[in-house]
Design a protein around this motif. Structure first.
Motif, PDB file in Angstrom:
ATOM      1  N   GLU A  49      58.901  15.524  39.946  1.00 27.28           N
ATOM      2  CA  GLU A  49      57.957  16.510  40.465  1.00 27.28           C
ATOM      3  C   GLU A  49      58.145  16.764  41.957  1.00 27.28           C
ATOM      4  O   GLU A  49      57.216  17.203  42.627  1.00 27.28           O
ATOM      5  N   GLU A 103      64.629  19.057  37.200  1.00 33.27           N
ATOM      6  CA  GLU A 103      63.883  18.765  35.978  1.00 33.27           C
ATOM      7  C   GLU A 103      63.506  17.295  35.826  1.00 33.27           C
ATOM      8  O   GLU A 103      62.655  16.955  35.034  1.00 33.27           O
ATOM      9  N   GLU A 128      57.113  21.918  36.407  1.00 34.29           N
ATOM     10  CA  GLU A 128      58.125  21.178  35.653  1.00 34.29           C
ATOM     11  C   GLU A 128      58.716  22.028  34.529  1.00 34.29           C
ATOM     12  O   GLU A 128      59.676  21.619  33.893  1.00 34.29           O
TER      13      GLU A 128
END
Length: 147
Positions: A68, A65, A45
């Motif tokens: 996940e 962003e 991340e």
């Protein structure tokens, strides 16, 4: 009231920057991905791995962003090894019949007797050069240097 709805819709489009739209719908394949080095997860991340922050990223396999997941939006699916190699600051190559993974400049060479690279899809070991990533796959790369 209508202005808020437009602003909300615009914010949603911005967060999907780089995604492919077909007939007004977002079209992509995605799944989960995890990379572990000696049992410790690599923080995928972090901005440097995300498509939004990469100088040169590929739509074929990338991270965003906002979550996940991995995303695959190219015309042709990629193999697990190709996917890893397309992520910023990661590389996946072959040397002497074994895989070599580089993360942020650190090389993990499968030909080294102290290093083991295991590529898993939904918990099953695969050859990453042969396995073509599918929608919903849970990808996991385990790197052990204490073998």
């Amino acid at each position: 009231m209508k202005r808020r709805a437009v602003l909300g819709a615009t914010a949603g489009l911005v967060s999907l920057a780089g995604c492919v739209f077909v007939d007004g719908e977002v079209e992509y394949e995605r799944g989960e991905i995890e990379v572990l080095v000696d049992g410790d997860p690599v923080n995928l991340e972090a901005d440097r791995y995300q498509a939004e922050h990469a100088e040169n990223h590929s739509i074929d396999f990338h991270l965003h962003e906002r979550d996940e997941y991995w995303y695959m939006e190219g015309e042709e699916p990629v193999t697990f090894a190709e996917g890893i190699d397309l992520l910023p600051h990661l590389e996946c190559t072959r040397a002497n019949g074994s895989h070599v993974v580089t993360i942020d400049g650190t090389i993990y060479d499968g030909t080294d007797g102290d290093t083991e690279l295991t590529f898993l899809v939904d918990g099953e070991s695969v050859d990453p050069s042969e396995y073509v990533v599918q929608d919903g796959d849970d990808l996991r790369l385990e790197i052990d240097t204490d073998v």
